[in-house]
Design a protein around this motif. Structure first.
Motif, PDB file in Angstrom:
ATOM      1  N   GLU A  38       7.017  -0.933  -2.558  1.00 48.50           N
ATOM      2  CA  GLU A  38       7.848   0.244  -2.847  1.00 48.50           C
ATOM      3  C   GLU A  38       8.579   0.098  -4.194  1.00 48.50           C
ATOM      4  OE1 GLU A  38       8.231   3.089  -1.436  1.00 48.50           O
ATOM      5  OE2 GLU A  38       7.841   2.939   0.714  1.00 48.50           O
ATOM      6  N   ARG A  39       8.592   1.161  -4.967  1.00 49.35           N
ATOM      7  CA  ARG A  39       9.264   1.234  -6.291  1.00 49.35           C
ATOM      8  C   ARG A  39       8.813   0.099  -7.225  1.00 49.35           C
ATOM      9  NH1 ARG A  39      12.662   1.265  -2.459  1.00 49.35           N
ATOM     10  NH2 ARG A  39      13.503  -0.711  -3.194  1.00 49.35           N
TER      11      ARG A  39
ATOM     12  N   THR B 231      -7.757  -1.274  -6.189  1.00 55.31           N
ATOM     13  CA  THR B 231      -6.773  -0.230  -6.516  1.00 55.31           C
ATOM     14  C   THR B 231      -6.891   0.222  -7.971  1.00 55.31           C
ATOM     15  OG1 THR B 231      -5.163  -1.921  -7.111  1.00 55.31           O
ATOM     16  CG2 THR B 231      -5.097  -1.111  -4.845  1.00 55.31           C
TER      17      THR B 231
ATOM     18  N   SER C 215      -2.848   3.089  -2.831  1.00 56.56           N
ATOM     19  CA  SER C 215      -3.470   3.470  -1.569  1.00 56.56           C
ATOM     20  C   SER C 215      -4.901   2.911  -1.525  1.00 56.56           C
ATOM     21  CB  SER C 215      -3.471   4.996  -1.500  1.00 56.56           C
ATOM     22  OG  SER C 215      -3.920   5.385  -0.263  1.00 56.56           O
TER      23      SER C 215
ATOM     24  N   GLU D 284       0.827  -1.215   0.000  1.00 58.47           N
ATOM     25  CA  GLU D 284       0.000   0.000   0.000  1.00 58.47           C
ATOM     26  C   GLU D 284       0.857   1.260   0.000  1.00 58.47           C
ATOM     27  OE1 GLU D 284      -2.194   1.355   3.267  1.00 58.47           O
ATOM     28  OE2 GLU D 284      -3.706   2.289   1.981  1.00 58.47           O
ATOM     29  N   GLN D 285       2.132   1.143   0.449  1.00 55.24           N
ATOM     30  CA  GLN D 285       3.023   2.314   0.490  1.00 55.24           C
ATOM     31  C   GLN D 285       3.375   2.826  -0.907  1.00 55.24           C
ATOM     32  OE1 GLN D 285       5.453   0.898   4.360  1.00 55.24           O
ATOM     33  NE2 GLN D 285       6.756   1.849   2.843  1.00 55.24           N
ATOM     34  N   ALA D 286       3.187   1.991  -1.940  1.00 56.46           N
ATOM     35  CA  ALA D 286       3.617   2.374  -3.289  1.00 56.46           C
ATOM     36  C   ALA D 286       2.595   3.301  -3.940  1.00 56.46           C
ATOM     37  CB  ALA D 286       3.787   1.115  -4.131  1.00 56.46           C
ATOM     38  N   PRO D 287       3.082   4.279  -4.702  1.00 53.10           N
ATOM     39  CA  PRO D 287       2.151   5.201  -5.375  1.00 53.10           C
ATOM     40  C   PRO D 287       1.148   4.425  -6.223  1.00 53.10           C
ATOM     41  CG  PRO D 287       4.433   5.912  -5.675  1.00 53.10           C
ATOM     42  CD  PRO D 287       4.480   4.583  -4.985  1.00 53.10           C
ATOM     43  N   GLY D 288      -0.109   4.844  -6.151  1.00 53.89           N
ATOM     44  CA  GLY D 288      -1.161   4.221  -6.961  1.00 53.89           C
ATOM     45  C   GLY D 288      -1.856   3.068  -6.260  1.00 53.89           C
TER      46      GLY D 288
END
Ligand code: KIV
Ligand code: ZN
Length: 388
Positions: free
Chosen positions: A234-235, A277, A22, A16-20
């Protein structure tokens, strides 16, 4: 007896930390249920100190999702640990996951702490977490770029303070399979710990090696894999749950370890995440991508129609997918066209098959994939031209 590898799902935290990616609290709860249905061992439900919403989500999941251990991430701060303990209070089985950077880069530029200060923070934070729960995981962030002697010291201090799981994160996806396998063997020899302590692997995919590295870590002695559905994180993401689980299952001969995952729930978890998502995995994503069990070329289709094992190493139903695998397009051959036509009630052979095939190729050149509606139209058109 086959060795068991625990599956620690971090879709709801690292993912969930990754952009897009959330998610709303409702979305997180729905996804947590789909992940629990997979029978993962641990769900990392969030990072309680990150926001009141994340803390509430962890509380909701702790109260309503049955089965796995529910975990919350914390920096090595009393406030974070207290937030995790509070959010997790109603979980029947709970874990606090404490992390602190240990590599020279993290110590110097992020934490401004000496080695001794880092060791002291590990000691006090893990011991504090143990005041709330019996199950504490410790992660030396950027473990892979940490000096080996200091990594051994950091993990030994965490174990002495009460950590029951020692996670070794490849935070920036830098390692290689040979290197991480050897590292786990070395840590297994050097780290002072009790016999029950579990080593865990947490690999990121910056160089596309997260799954291979996680499997190599298991060969080196890791008995927990941290991973995320559809490989989000992440990334470039985390080790993909579906890939690592199906690799261990499909190549049990090579790895000799098992997970408790109900693989028939994989598609449903993947689709739930994609829906929540609004981000489906790429078509060619292993296991869960739209093409993972799809065959368009004539040669492959001919093989699949005789025996699926000619071009498939797993059964779609083993991941909860119902499909015959045949996609009709310009690369398809007569065998597949005749088989699909038969399913639609048209027995084609000889001239009828040839004529239908010519018409089908013309449409395929125009539209790419010929779906059932288009194929039915082609077949109806062909029947109307048949001499009476
Ligand atoms: O990648 C990482 O280092 C992490 C830790 C918090 C475990 O996600
Ligand atoms: Zn991570």
């Amino acid at each position: 007896m086959t060795d068991q590898v625990l599956i620690f799902d971090t879709t709801l935290r690292d993912g969930e930390q990754a952009p897009g990616f959330s998610m709303t609290p409702d979305g997180k709860l729905r996804l947590a249920r789909a992940i629990a249905a997979l029978r993962v061992d641990v769900i990392e439900a969030g990072f309680a100190a990150a926001s009141p919403g994340d803390a509430q989500s962890i509380t909701d999941i702790a109260r309503q999702v049955e089965g796995p251990i529910i975990c919350s991430l914390s920096r090595a701060h009393r406030g974070d640990i207290l937030a995790s303990a509070t959010a997790l209070r109603d979980a029947p089985r709970k874990r606090i996951h404490v992390f602190l950077g240990t590599s020279p880069l993290h110590r110097e530029y992020k934490l401004h702490m000496s080695r001794e200060e880092v060791l002291e923070a590990i000691r006090t934070s893990v011991a504090y977490a143990r005041e709330f729960v019996d199950d504490v995981e410790f992660s030396p962030e950027d473990a892979i770029r940490t000096e080996r002697d200091f990594l051994v010291e950091a993990l030994s201090v965490a174990a002495a303070a009460g950590a029951t799981t020692l996670n070794v994160p490849d935070t920036v996806g830098y390692t290689t399979p040979d290197e991480i396998g050897e590292l786990f063997r070395y840590l297994g020899e050097q780290v002072e710990r009790s016999a029950e302590t579990i080593f865990s692997t947490h690999c990121h995919d910056d160089l596309g090696m997260a799954v291979a590295n996680s499997l190599a870590a298991v060969r080196g002695g890791a008995r927990q894999i941290e991973c995320a559905v559809n490989g989000i994180g992440e990334r470039a993401g985390n080790c993909a749950l579906e890939d690592v689980v199906m690799a261990l299952r499909t190549r049990a001969d090579a790895f000799g370890v098992a997970t408790a995952i109900d693989t028939t729930r994989i598609m449903s978890a993947s689709r739930t995440l994609a829906q929540i998502t609004n981000s489906p995995p790429p078509r060619n994503k292993s296991i869960v991508g739209a093409n993972a069990f799809a065959h368009e070329s004539g040669i492959h289709q001919h093989g699949i129609l005789q025996n699926r094992e000619t071009y498939e190493i797993m059964k779609p139903e083993d991941i909860g997918l119902q499909t015959d695998g045949i996609v009709l397009g310009k690369h398809s051959g007569r065998h597949a066209l005749a088989a699909r036509a038969r399913e639609l009630g048209h027995v084609l052979d000889g001239d009828a098959l040839n004529a239908a095939f010519v018409a089908f190729k013309a449409v395929a050149d125009e539209v790419g994939t010929v779906d059932t509606a288009r194929l039915s139209a082609i077949l109806a058109e062909q029947s109307s031209h048949k001499p009476q």
